[in-house]
Scaffold this motif. Sequence first.
Motif, PDB file in Angstrom:
ATOM      1  N   GLU A  15       0.847  -1.188   0.000  1.00 12.54           N
ATOM      2  CA  GLU A  15       0.000   0.000   0.000  1.00 12.54           C
ATOM      3  C   GLU A  15       0.888   1.246   0.000  1.00 12.54           C
ATOM      4  N   GLY A  16       1.931   1.225   0.805  1.00  2.39           N
ATOM      5  CA  GLY A  16       3.007   2.206   0.725  1.00  2.39           C
ATOM      6  C   GLY A  16       2.777   3.585   1.296  1.00  2.39           C
ATOM      7  N   ALA A  17       1.688   3.813   2.020  1.00  2.00           N
ATOM      8  CA  ALA A  17       1.453   5.144   2.584  1.00  2.00           C
ATOM      9  C   ALA A  17       0.814   4.990   3.960  1.00  2.00           C
ATOM     10  N   GLY A  18       0.454   6.098   4.565  1.00  3.33           N
ATOM     11  CA  GLY A  18      -0.171   6.068   5.879  1.00  3.33           C
ATOM     12  C   GLY A  18       0.856   6.216   6.991  1.00  3.33           C
ATOM     13  N   LEU A  19       0.344   6.305   8.211  1.00  3.29           N
ATOM     14  CA  LEU A  19       1.225   6.510   9.364  1.00  3.29           C
ATOM     15  C   LEU A  19       2.184   5.349   9.593  1.00  3.29           C
ATOM     16  N   ALA A  20       1.735   4.134   9.330  1.00  6.51           N
ATOM     17  CA  ALA A  20       2.622   2.977   9.530  1.00  6.51           C
ATOM     18  C   ALA A  20       3.852   3.108   8.636  1.00  6.51           C
ATOM     19  N   MET A  21       3.631   3.450   7.382  1.00  5.39           N
ATOM     20  CA  MET A  21       4.772   3.575   6.465  1.00  5.39           C
ATOM     21  C   MET A  21       5.650   4.760   6.848  1.00  5.39           C
ATOM     22  N   LYS A  22       5.050   5.834   7.362  1.00  6.61           N
ATOM     23  CA  LYS A  22       5.843   6.974   7.821  1.00  6.61           C
ATOM     24  C   LYS A  22       6.770   6.545   8.950  1.00  6.61           C
ATOM     25  N   VAL A  23       6.245   5.757   9.877  1.00  6.82           N
ATOM     26  CA  VAL A  23       7.079   5.270  10.990  1.00  6.82           C
ATOM     27  C   VAL A  23       8.233   4.427  10.446  1.00  6.82           C
ATOM     28  N   LEU A  24       7.935   3.480   9.553  1.00 15.19           N
ATOM     29  CA  LEU A  24       8.983   2.614   8.996  1.00 15.19           C
ATOM     30  C   LEU A  24      10.013   3.426   8.230  1.00 15.19           C
TER      31      LEU A  24
END
Length: 178
Positions: A149-158
């Motif tokens: 999916e590549g976006a969202g808060l989870a990806m920001k954290v990673l």
Amino acid sequence: MFERFTREAREVVVGAQQEARALRHGRIGTEHLLLGLLAQPGTTSARALGRHGITRQVVVDALAPLAGDDLDAAALTSVGIDLDAVRTTVEATFGPGALDAPRDPREPSGHIPFTPRAKKVLELSLREALAMRSRSITDGHILLGLLREGAGLAMKVLYDRGVDLPALRDELRLVLDS
């Protein structure tokens, strides 16, 4: 689709709902799915994330500044206000939990809905499982869906923590293929 989820994958979804509720969020986002993945230490996804330095506490700490809390204890302490003393005094006068935010009557008390992005992650986890010719969706497929999916808060954290996303994806696929 949920009938194809393994027990661990279902626990990720339940864990995401619990995390959203604990954080008093009205919707389940990608960050809650990431926390749900990390809530089960022995799973494929939790071990893979751990090898890249991502733990539950790392995610919680990364999300804290994004929560939008109005009170910053360190800032108040710097001007001579002791938050713990204020809380103790208020609770002694008005009772325990007097400073807790009241539950928003519009906030769901049972099921918490998924954000469109979190729904997309779950859909992509199915696509990842199908592409790998897997009969079930595992926690590892959910993490692959999150990465895809590549976006969202989870990806920001990673991303902010410097996780090598292609390497993480390759590791997961290798483990899931074996």
